[in-house]
Design an enzyme around this catalytic site. Structure first.
Site, PDB file in Angstrom:
ATOM      1  N   ASP A 118     -12.254   7.033   3.613  1.00 42.09           N
ATOM      2  CA  ASP A 118     -11.059   6.784   4.427  1.00 42.09           C
ATOM      3  C   ASP A 118     -10.659   5.302   4.409  1.00 42.09           C
ATOM      4  OD1 ASP A 118      -8.935   7.434   6.002  1.00 42.09           O
ATOM      5  OD2 ASP A 118     -10.091   7.683   7.860  1.00 42.09           O
ATOM      6  N   LYS A 142       0.842  -1.204   0.000  1.00 43.38           N
ATOM      7  CA  LYS A 142       0.000   0.000   0.000  1.00 43.38           C
ATOM      8  C   LYS A 142       0.874   1.249   0.000  1.00 43.38           C
ATOM      9  CE  LYS A 142      -3.305   2.621   2.896  1.00 43.38           C
ATOM     10  NZ  LYS A 142      -4.150   2.620   4.103  1.00 43.38           N
ATOM     11  N   GLU A 173      -9.482   3.699   2.029  1.00 43.95           N
ATOM     12  CA  GLU A 173      -8.931   3.829   0.684  1.00 43.95           C
ATOM     13  C   GLU A 173      -7.882   2.772   0.364  1.00 43.95           C
ATOM     14  OE1 GLU A 173      -7.723   5.314   3.197  1.00 43.95           O
ATOM     15  OE2 GLU A 173      -5.575   5.017   2.890  1.00 43.95           O
ATOM     16  N   LYS A 229     -10.225  12.858   8.120  1.00 43.90           N
ATOM     17  CA  LYS A 229      -9.772  12.445   9.451  1.00 43.90           C
ATOM     18  C   LYS A 229      -9.749  13.641  10.406  1.00 43.90           C
ATOM     19  CE  LYS A 229      -6.698   8.646   8.049  1.00 43.90           C
ATOM     20  NZ  LYS A 229      -7.399   7.541   8.714  1.00 43.90           N
ATOM     21  N   ASP A 274      -2.651  10.130   3.668  1.00 45.12           N
ATOM     22  CA  ASP A 274      -4.056   9.743   3.812  1.00 45.12           C
ATOM     23  C   ASP A 274      -4.784  10.762   4.688  1.00 45.12           C
ATOM     24  OD1 ASP A 274      -6.481   8.515   4.059  1.00 45.12           O
ATOM     25  OD2 ASP A 274      -5.767   6.851   5.322  1.00 45.12           O
ATOM     26  N   ARG A 296      -7.740  -0.447   0.833  1.00 48.75           N
ATOM     27  CA  ARG A 296      -8.287  -1.639   0.175  1.00 48.75           C
ATOM     28  C   ARG A 296      -8.685  -1.342  -1.260  1.00 48.75           C
ATOM     29  NH1 ARG A 296     -12.788  -2.059   4.797  1.00 48.75           N
ATOM     30  NH2 ARG A 296     -11.077  -1.074   5.894  1.00 48.75           N
ATOM     31  N   ASP A 337       1.544   6.193   5.690  1.00 48.04           N
ATOM     32  CA  ASP A 337       0.565   5.274   5.107  1.00 48.04           C
ATOM     33  C   ASP A 337       1.073   4.611   3.817  1.00 48.04           C
ATOM     34  OD1 ASP A 337      -1.846   4.057   5.647  1.00 48.04           O
ATOM     35  OD2 ASP A 337      -3.049   5.489   4.496  1.00 48.04           O
TER      36      ASP A 337
HETATM   37  N1  BES Z   1      -4.392   4.393   6.905  1.00 44.78           N
HETATM   38  C1  BES Z   1      -5.563   4.108   7.654  1.00 44.78           C
HETATM   39  C2  BES Z   1      -5.335   3.058   8.735  1.00 44.78           C
HETATM   40  C3  BES Z   1      -4.432   3.446   9.869  1.00 44.78           C
HETATM   41  C4  BES Z   1      -4.962   3.962  11.024  1.00 44.78           C
HETATM   42  C5  BES Z   1      -3.090   3.224   9.817  1.00 44.78           C
HETATM   43  C6  BES Z   1      -4.167   4.284  12.082  1.00 44.78           C
HETATM   44  C7  BES Z   1      -2.264   3.553  10.880  1.00 44.78           C
HETATM   45  C8  BES Z   1      -2.809   4.069  12.023  1.00 44.78           C
HETATM   46  C9  BES Z   1      -6.673   3.589   6.747  1.00 44.78           C
HETATM   47  O1  BES Z   1      -6.667   4.077   5.462  1.00 44.78           O
HETATM   48  C10 BES Z   1      -7.964   3.965   7.366  1.00 44.78           C
HETATM   49  O2  BES Z   1      -8.221   5.131   7.447  1.00 44.78           O
HETATM   50  N2  BES Z   1      -8.758   2.976   7.774  1.00 44.78           N
HETATM   51  C11 BES Z   1     -10.011   3.213   8.371  1.00 44.78           C
HETATM   52  C12 BES Z   1     -10.985   2.224   7.797  1.00 44.78           C
HETATM   53  C13 BES Z   1     -12.415   2.471   8.194  1.00 44.78           C
HETATM   54  C14 BES Z   1     -12.885   3.788   7.613  1.00 44.78           C
HETATM   55  C15 BES Z   1     -13.256   1.341   7.710  1.00 44.78           C
HETATM   56  C16 BES Z   1      -9.870   3.018   9.868  1.00 44.78           C
HETATM   57  O3  BES Z   1      -9.145   2.128  10.284  1.00 44.78           O
HETATM   58  O4  BES Z   1     -10.449   3.802  10.613  1.00 44.78           O
HETATM   59 ZN    ZN Z   2      -4.859   4.717   4.735  1.00 46.15          ZN
HETATM   60 MN    MN Z   3      -7.757   5.906   5.330  1.00 47.35          MN
END
Ligand code: BES
Ligand code: ZN
Ligand code: MN
Length: 494
Positions: free
Chosen positions: A349, A267, A351, A279, A272, A353, A290
């Site tokens: 968010d 990834k 993103e 966020k 992000d 996947r 990220d």
């Molecule tokens: N990059 C984030 C995941 C992340 C969170 C990495 C904290 C490192 C530390 C990812 O893109 C994300 O935002 N995931 C969301 C998914 C949700 C919206 C289903 C999450 O984990 O909140």
């Molecule tokens: Zn992310």
């Molecule tokens: Mn995200």
């Protein structure tokens, strides 16, 4: 750094800094006792006065200026009964950091002479070299003043209990040096700010790697090609930014011609923001990390090239930014992935996947033996496992077990999480084949379930490194994980 393996008594090993151990009980390590005899009991006196207590990783430096060494670094090894791989690595990290603060250009570690549970000469050498590389790493600081001093250390010896172990330890040192070089690249890329480390910058670094190593080739696909490939899911993430997205392909040709490759998908979200599902500001700067999955693919390829890994490896890195704008994808938008399956973007968010699924579909053309994707994918993974363990999910339990095993050997741990049919139901959509996000329950698992919809017939595993990729707080920065795990996995493939 030049690494070398030696054997024989510490009393006869000439070095600018001898690294020896002390257990919590007050017991000197074998080499510490040997030096103590030469030094007229100086080390034992230190212990007697409680100036050194043997707490794991605690270091005391003695200026001895006396043959055979100029300095003795006494390192706490903790309890003798529980001295294993993890403790060895921790002690080595502390020792290397302490030596790097001295003016010593050469050091020899005798910690590897001690009994270390279930650790052979190869891993004694490898973990030592990895630790020294890790401890001497310096963040590529963008400062106008106060550049930190460069350590003087140039040569690092690792002592073994017997002459017969020197060769295997040497092989471990060579691999450890390669892994450290790969992890350092991962850390450099991940630590860079997102205004420097853009998708275009990552593409340039891929070309650099190809220039540096004969076994490595790079190819970059730009947005027009991504459109032609119908990567509608990947493109929906990059829609809101002005930075061009890239699909970066890296190969290391180390195996037989025609041998099915191992594909590593990383990834590469260089920043992000969450997109329209923006966020919260606290900690948002950390979303520059990220792209650590991508950086770990670069690192693993570099290590493979350094080591001369006899495998065909392909890195597939979708790289883009996730930004809000007038052109950004909106919650509720439906996009068509390269696989033909449609996705309702419930949350912009989620993103990672969305870019990985098209990269996974793309990886099919290589007829891979194994596909492993690596991603800072979910906050839920950090809730589940914290900062010490990566999550592994797979459509093949044996593959997941192999990855867990590699993590144990490399002391870069991962834990197998389930991925049963029931979890898939959470991704149901009224408007598309499925949704990209759902409730918070089992978030790391539902993310993996989403990816699984693109890996039918592939031998695939997913490693969520959201908790392990970087540390927060005062020592904020990339850890270089899971490069040691990945390289160990590759080295142990049948
Ligand atoms: N990059 C984030 C995941 C992340 C969170 C990495 C904290 C490192 C530390 C990812 O893109 C994300 O935002 N995931 C969301 C998914 C949700 C919206 C289903 C999450 O984990 O909140
Ligand atoms: Zn992310
Ligand atoms: Mn995200």
């Amino acid at each position: 750094m030049r690494f070398y393996a030696v054997s024989g008594s510490a009393a006869r090993q000439r070095t600018e800094c001898a690294i020896v151990g002390l257990y919590e009980s007050g017991t000197l390590s074998t080499a510490a006792a040997q030096l103590d005899a030469v030094l007229g009991g100086r080390i034992a006196r230190l212990v007697k006065r409680h100036d050194a207590r043997g707490k794991l990783g605690e270091c005391s430096l003695l200026d001895v200026d006396h043959a055979p060494c100029e300095r003795v670094l006494l390192v706490g090894l903790g309890k003798k009964e529980s001295f294993g791989r993890k403790q060895y690595k921790k002690a080595m990290l502390a020792a290397a950091a302490a030596v790097a603060k001295t003016g010593a250009r050469d050091a020899v570690s005798f910690l590897s002479v001690e009994p270390i549970a279930a650790t052979d000469a190869y891993y004694r050498g490898r973990l030592a070299a990895e630790s020294v590389g890790h401890a001497l790493y310096r963040v590529p600081a963008i400062r106008s003043t106060r550049q930190p001093p460069v350590p003087a250390l140039k040569n690092f010896g690792v002592a073994l209990a017997g002459k017969d172990q020197v060769k295997e330890a040497g092989r471990g040192l060579e691999h450890g040096r390669g892994i450290a070089a790969g992890a350092a690249l991962t850390r450099d890329l991940a630590n860079l700010p997102a205004n420097v480390c853009t998708p275009t910058y990552l593409a340039k670094q891929a070309r650099e790697l190809a220039k540096q190593y004969r076994s490595v080739r790079a190819e970059i696909l730009d947005e027009p090609e991504l459109k032609r490939l119908k990567m509608g899911s990947f493109l929906s993430v990059t829609a809101g930014t002005d930075e061009p997205a890239k699909l970066i392909l890296l190969r290391h040709d180390g195996g037989e011609k025609g041998e099915a490759p191992v594909v590593l998908v990383g990834k590469g979200v260089t920043f992000d923001t969450g997109g329209i599902s923006l966020k919260q500001p606290p900690g948002m700067d950390e979303m520059k990390f990220d792209m650590t999955g991508a950086a770990s693919v670069f690192g693993a390829l570099k290590a493979a090239a350094e080591i001369g890994l006899k495998r065909n490896l392909i890195g597939v890195v979708p790289a883009c930014e996730n930004m809000p704008s007038g052109r950004a994808t909106k919650p509720g938008d439906v996009v068509r992935s390269m696989s033909g399956q449609t996705i309702e973007v419930i949350n912009t968010d989620a993103e990672g996947r969305l870019i990985l699924c098209d990269a996974l579909t793309y990886s099919r053309r290589f007829k891979p033996a194994v596909v492993v994707d690596i991603a800072t994918l979910t906050g839920a993974c950090v809730i589940a496992l914290g900062a010490h363990t990566s999550a592994v999910m797979s459509n093949d339990d044996d593959l997941a077990a192999e990855i867990e095993e590699a993590g144990r050997r490399a002391e870069d741990r991962a834990w197998h999480m389930p991925m049963a049919e029931e979890y898939h139901d959470q991704l149901k959509s009224n408007f598309a084949d499925f949704a990209n996000a759902c409730g918070r329950d089992g978030g790391a698992i539902t993310a993996a379930c989403f990816l699984a919809k693109f890996t039918d017939g592939l031998r695939w595993a997913h490693i969520d490194i959201a908790g392990t990729a970087y540390v927060t707080g005062a020592h904020k920065g990339s850890t270089g994980r899971p490069v040691p795990l990945l390289v160990d996995f590759l080295l142990h493939l049948p």
